[in-house]
Design a protein around this motif. Structure first.
Motif, mmCIF file in Angstrom:
data_model
loop_
_atom_site.group_PDB
_atom_site.id
_atom_site.type_symbol
_atom_site.label_atom_id
_atom_site.label_comp_id
_atom_site.label_asym_id
_atom_site.label_seq_id
_atom_site.Cartn_x
_atom_site.Cartn_y
_atom_site.Cartn_z
ATOM 1 N N LEU A 74 91.790 47.800 168.633
ATOM 2 C CA LEU A 74 91.100 48.793 167.794
ATOM 3 C C LEU A 74 91.617 50.197 168.096
ATOM 4 C CD1 LEU A 74 87.364 47.568 167.987
ATOM 5 C CD2 LEU A 74 89.152 46.923 166.366
ATOM 6 N N LYS A 75 91.502 51.043 167.077
ATOM 7 C CA LYS A 75 91.816 52.465 167.306
ATOM 8 C C LYS A 75 90.697 53.040 168.172
ATOM 9 C CE LYS A 75 94.092 52.918 162.831
ATOM 10 N NZ LYS A 75 93.691 51.641 162.187
ATOM 11 N N ALA A 76 91.021 54.087 168.940
ATOM 12 C CA ALA A 76 90.035 54.660 169.872
ATOM 13 C C ALA A 76 88.734 55.022 169.157
ATOM 14 C CB ALA A 76 90.634 55.879 170.567
ATOM 15 N N PRO A 80 82.035 45.173 159.457
ATOM 16 C CA PRO A 80 83.227 45.462 158.642
ATOM 17 C C PRO A 80 84.553 45.332 159.398
ATOM 18 C CG PRO A 80 81.557 47.162 158.336
ATOM 19 C CD PRO A 80 81.042 46.240 159.389
ATOM 20 N N LEU A 81 84.520 45.546 160.701
ATOM 21 C CA LEU A 81 85.776 45.408 161.462
ATOM 22 C C LEU A 81 86.307 43.978 161.407
ATOM 23 C CD1 LEU A 81 85.043 47.547 164.679
ATOM 24 C CD2 LEU A 81 86.779 48.040 162.941
ATOM 25 N N LEU A 82 85.401 43.010 161.236
ATOM 26 C CA LEU A 82 85.831 41.610 161.153
ATOM 27 C C LEU A 82 86.625 41.363 159.872
ATOM 28 C CD1 LEU A 82 82.565 39.777 162.381
ATOM 29 C CD2 LEU A 82 84.599 40.357 163.731
ATOM 30 N N GLN A 83 86.334 42.151 158.838
ATOM 31 C CA GLN A 83 87.100 42.058 157.592
ATOM 32 C C GLN A 83 88.413 42.820 157.724
ATOM 33 O OE1 GLN A 83 85.853 40.088 155.263
ATOM 34 N NE2 GLN A 83 84.085 39.800 156.617
ATOM 35 N N GLN A 84 88.307 43.952 158.402
ATOM 36 C CA GLN A 84 89.477 44.827 158.530
ATOM 37 C C GLN A 84 90.579 44.178 159.375
ATOM 38 O OE1 GLN A 84 88.249 48.760 159.692
ATOM 39 N NE2 GLN A 84 90.336 49.309 160.337
#
Lengths: 276, 254
Positions: B60-62, B100-104
């Protein structure tokens, strides 16, 4: 006797070192309950070598939430299985609104909190079928206080009829942060209830604030306050050196433990002579 | 005297500030010093999560990581009094809210599972199992190490850095994670679908290699050839050495 907090960071070294000899070790039960594999083996080895003292983190004795009785039963089993000599907890809260915070927050110094916390300590002592020792925590701000800190603590000790874990560094930190005399504070405690002492280092983060980090060596003024405490105490109690971060070589920790033992010995001898 | 509503509110306000970072004035509180409570609490949570999910933290980005930690700790009431379980609650939280990160990041869910399972297997209570180290690989019933997890992935999160994984990597990846009985170390083995099926069968109870091979070939409609028998035997021989199979079923005297 002087012991050391059993940290995973130096567990292997501790178990192998011929020159490091704490009289006992201390752990937080919640860090070891239900743990198997590598760490269970290490912990078993440590228990074969050292008596165990315990110091809880998550009971949240000062919480407005209900006591976690399931967890308390797990603690009870752990204390029995490990033959733990002492169970102590913090006079603070670490759970609120059904959420654990994994750190120690200060309880408001109020009369209703005294009653609430005392009732819970009695309940814990009944359930565990043993006396517990309660630690005065370091705190960085009061919260809606009605009472002084000393009045709050003494009222709880009396109402709950429990032992006191006196963290001398915490008294030093609190005296600095809240501008009172540490020795006068110790004089006002019911020292006959002290069954266990903690010693640690801290970090001054600003002109008017010290944080209780357990990440530095004990400083001389805290040794002095410890000497004063031993002088006033009049009886022997186990002393623990806490070092949770920034762990130095074990011989440095041994030197700190030796210094604590030497101070204890001096004052215990004085008391013995006075008694004769 | 019960705890007053006022005291409860003050305690709740301080706890809420520590979880969310949003401060509403509390009587008697030193506004300059109270920030340290938020800092200390947040650091405990962030350190624990980074330690449990180093690969996710790297992926992930910081800003995304910080926002995730902040969101999780603000919205999710952590239930375990044992802090090492808390990262497992992050995984459950992300599934529950369909984060949403799971989609990203397509592979994120599997990466989180892999990292949390490694922690859980390393820490979990011992599961004793009866076995004898003496036996014949081909004829005696094998005992599976109960400290294991079988998993099927769509992405090879256990084989290559997550940042390098693309849609082209999609496929069926079978693996077994297990805790080595002697060292406590967690290790994994790549599996073919047939080997994964054999381990599923073995998880139901001890069986000899020959029987596992026979059942799996039948299930997958494969001919029982010497090559398949040799491959199966070679795998279980390796599994015996590595501790996935600690030994053989103890024969009871009749």
């Amino acid at each position: 006797m002087v012991g050391i907090g059993f940290r995973k960071d130096f567990a292997a070294t501790l178990l192998q070192s011929p020159s490091f000899h704490p009289a006992f070790i201390e752990v937080a039960p919640e860090n070891w309950i239900g743990v198997g594999g590598y760490w269970k083996k290490m912990f078993r080895q440590a228990l074969e070598k050292y008596p165990l003292y315990t110091h809880g983190l998550s009971l949240s004795i000062g919480s407005p939430d209900e006591l976690d009785l399931v967890f308390l039963q797990q603690v009870k089993r752990f204390l029995q299985e490990t033959n733990a000599r002492v169970y102590s907890e913090h006079l603070s809260y670490s759970k609120c609104d059904n959420a654990h915070l994994y750190d120690l927050l200060p309880i408001p110094f109020t009369t209703d909190a005294v009653q609430h916390v005392s009732r819970r300590i009695r309940q814990v002592q009944d359930l565990l079928e043993r006396r517990i020792a309660i630690e005065i925590v370091s705190y960085y701000t009061p919260v809606a206080p009605e009472l002084t800190e000393i009045a709050f603590i003494n009222a709880i000790l009396q109402e709950a009829d429990c032992d006191l874990l006196l963290d001398v560094n915490n008294v030093y930190v609190n005296a600095f942060n809240h501008q009172y005399d540490a020795k006068a504070f110790i004089d006002q405690l019911p020292l006959e209830r002290v069954s266990y002492i903690h010693m640690a280092g801290h970090e001054q983060v600003s002109e008017d604030l010290i944080i209780d980090t357990h990440g530095e060596a004990i400083i001389d003024p805290v040794y002095d306050l410890f000497a004063y405490t031993m002088q006033q105490l009049g009886h022997d109690v186990p002393v623990l050196l806490e070092r949770d971060f920034n762990i130095p070589a074990l011989d440095e920790l041994q030197q700190e433990m030796d210094r604590l033992q030497a101070i204890k010995t001096v004052y215990l001898k004085k008391h013995q002579h006075a008694a004769v | 005297m019960p705890l007053s509503d006022l005291t409860r509110r003050h305690q709740s306000a301080l706890a809420s500030y520590c979880r969310t970072g949003q401060y509403n004035a509390i009587p008697g509180v030193h506004a300059g010093h109270v920030t340290h409570y938020r800092r200390l609490v947040y650091n405990v949570v962030d350190d624990m999560l980074q330690s449990a999910y180093p690969l996710t933290h790297h992926l992930l980005k910081a800003k995304e990581w910080k926002a995730l930690v902040q969101e999780f700790f603000s919205n999710h009431p952590c239930q375990s009094p044992q802090v090492w379980y808390m990262p497992g609650e992050l995984y459950q939280y992300m599934l529950q809210v369909q984060h949403p990160l799971l989609q990203q990041y397509d592979c994120l869910q599997e990466l989180l599972w892999l990292e949390w399972t490694e922690v859980e297997l390393f820490m979990m209570e011992d599961r004793p199992v009866e076995y004898t180290p003496d036996g014949d690989l081909l004829t005696d019933a094998l005992v599976l190490n109960p400290e294991h997890r079988l998993q099927r992935f769509r992405y090879p999160v256990h084989l290559k850095p997550a940042r390098q994984i693309t849609a082209n990597d999609q496929g069926d990846y079978f693996l077994v994670l297990y805790r080595k009985p002697d060292t406590g170390e967690v290790s994994f083995l790549n599996l073919s679908p047939v080997l994964a099926h054999m381990l599923e069968l073995l998880a139901e109870g001890p069986q000899p290699v020959s029987e596992l091979i026979r059942q799996s070939c039948a299930a997958w409609q494969l001919p029982l050839t010497p090559d398949i028998e040799a491959a199966g035997s070679a795998f279980f021989s390796q599994a015996l050495e590595s501790g996935l199979i600690p030994g053989f079923k103890i024969k009871k005297d009749t």
